[in-house]
Design an enzyme around this catalytic site. Structure first.
Site: not given
Ligand SMILES: Cc1cc2nc3c(=O)[nH]c(=O)nc-3n(C[C@H](O)[C@H](O)[C@H](O)COP(=O)(O)OP(=O)(O)OC[C@H]3O[C@@H](n4cnc5c(N)ncnc54)[C@H](O)[C@@H]3O)c2cc1C
Length: 409
Positions: A128, A135-136, A293, A362, A389, A391
């Site tokens: 976690c 997130g990022s 097909r 497709q 891991e 984006t």
């Molecule tokens: C099914 C699933 C399983 C997961 N499992 C785990 C887990 O076990 N443990 C855990 O800790 N996390 C887990 N995650 C979390 C995952 O690592 C995050 O969702 C990911 O890091 C992105 O964070 P966010 O969703 O907050 O997106 P955000 O960070 O809010 O990003 C949203 C968008 O903005 C873009 N963006 C953000 N900052 C920038 C920048 N500086 N430059 C350009 N673009 C940017 C991103 O690329 C994305 O397109 C999981 C997520 C999912 C969906």
């Protein structure tokens, strides 16, 4: 140090074939059912435990394989079977790696067996880190761990989100802030043992793909864990924080704020390998379909428009696998990622999986769009690889910063 090789040795081929057999005979036939149920496929995990695929021994063997090919080979075969079920099987390994990488021998010996349970009573673990506002931007993490010296306990408060196996795990590995001044360098990882009061599952997410894998919020409300649950121990943490404070003073803090983006460099090839597995699965279905097909009195693969797509799909998949294998070999052999090769492999493989699975739909035409055929599920599953891991945008940022040495935003 092992030389980089593009060929599996005899022993690895045997393991690969064994994994492939399990993926084909046990995982693939169960895929559609667990995707619809959107539940953790406990019977399949138990089956994997019985044959030795769900165990610390197996993953440790692959993790420490000096050729670096053990983990990518394992991920590719299991995810070829089905991504959601495979993530339920390997999700525990992601948490276990956190303990293997940072824990003391005693912590490894105590907690990892409890993450897996045994074949009659399988357990899972969760890692976690992500939070609603982090997130990022890992450095924005708010979950706080405060040391209670009198009791030698850490008190953890915060909300984690997107945790694979969150709330259903026997053992949770939780990343928390111990020094808010230090950005991501002020984070530490803690074991939250089974049944600890204050830890609860929040919302369980209903997802687009990998629906057999449980993803949920984890709420930590005055969670108290013994001092021994700090991964690596207090002495090591204090030394690390002192070094980070020293560096922060010298660098004015800015560099440390952004450091977290590169910390997953070594684990990213494993996610790339998962993507290669899904892409290969969809490509194989599309190739078979295109050969059988018939339209206009001949197999549809007779048209260059279809055949060339398949040629491109296979080329991309092979290129992705080569990037994954190179990065994985570099990680195991301690080679510096001077061009962010780990991020490159994850970026290319995950984008490949999205593209190849879309092309597979497709090629199957109307059938590709239905749940009678597996490619629509594979396409939904593939979308995760460009998100978790790190984006695709974050991978590009890491690569661009590494190549240029510039603080590109
Ligand atoms: C099914 C699933 C399983 C997961 N499992 C785990 C887990 O076990 N443990 C855990 O800790 N996390 C887990 N995650 C979390 C995952 O690592 C995050 O969702 C990911 O890091 C992105 O964070 P966010 O969703 O907050 O997106 P955000 O960070 O809010 O990003 C949203 C968008 O903005 C873009 N963006 C953000 N900052 C920038 C920048 N500086 N430059 C350009 N673009 C940017 C991103 O690329 C994305 O397109 C999981 C997520 C999912 C969906």
């Amino acid at each position: 140090m092992a030389e980089f090789t593009m060929e599996l040795n005899d022993e690895q081929k045997e393991v690969r074939d064994w994994l492939h057999g399990f993926a084909a005979d046990v995982i693939r036939p169960a895929a559609a059912e667990w995707d619809e149920r959107e539940e953790t496929p406990w019977p399949v995990i138990q089956e994997a435990a019985k044959v030795g695929i769900y165990s610390l021994d197996f993953y440790a063997q692959q993790y420490f394989d000096p050729t670096g090919l053990g983990i990518p080979m394992t991920m590719e075969e299991l995810f070829w079977g089905d991504a959601g079920i495979a993530l339920s099987i390997v999700g525990t390994g992601l948490a276990a790696v956190g303990v293997l990488a940072n824990g003391t021998d005693e912590q490894i010996g105590t907690w990892i067996p409890q993450m897996y349970g045994d074949q009659n009573d399988v357990k899972v673990a969760a890692f976690c880190s992500s939070e609603p506002d982090a997130g990022s931007d890992v450095a924005s993490m708010r979950t706080r761990a405060v040391y209670d010296e009198a009791k030698d306990e850490w008190v953890i408060n915060g909300t984690k989100t997107w945790a694979t196996n969150g709330g259903i795990a026997n053992v949770h590995v939780v990343v928390a802030v111990v020094d808010p001044e230090l950005g991501s360098k002020g984070h530490a990882s803690f074991i939250v043992p089974p049944g600890t009061p204050g830890l609860s599952q929040g919302q369980k997410f209903k997802k687009h793909g990998i629906r057999a894998s449980h993803t949920a919020e984890v709420v930590l409300d005055d969670v108290r864990v013994p001092g021994s649950c700090l991964l690596g121990g207090k002495e090591k943490l204090d030394e690390r924080l002192a070094r980070a404070r020293e560096k922060a003073r010298a660098a004015g803090g800015e560099r440390l704020k952004n450091a977290a983006m590169a910390t997953f460099e070594a684990s990213r090839p494993a996610v790339g390998a998962m993507a290669v597995g899904t892409a290969r699965a969809a490509y194989e279905v599309a190739l078979d379909y295109a050969k059988t097909r018939e339209q206009f009195g001949r197999p549809i693969i007779d048209n260059q428009g279809v055949a060339f797509q398949l040629a491109d799909m296979r080329t991309r998949i092979d290129a992705a696998r080569l990037l994954v294998w190179r990065a994985s070999w570099m990680a195991v052999n301690g080679r510096p990622f001077t061009a962010a090769e780990g991020s490159m492999s994850k970026l290319y493989a995950s984008e490949t999986a999205k593209q190849v699975t879309a092309q597979a739909i497709q090629i199957l035409g109307g059938n590709g769009y239905t749940r009678e055929y597996p490619v629509e599920r594979m396409h939904r599953d593939a979308a995760i690889y460009t998100i978790f891991e790190g984006t695709s945008e974050i991978q590009r940022l890491v690569i661009a910063r590494t190549l240029s040495g510039m603080p590109i935003r």
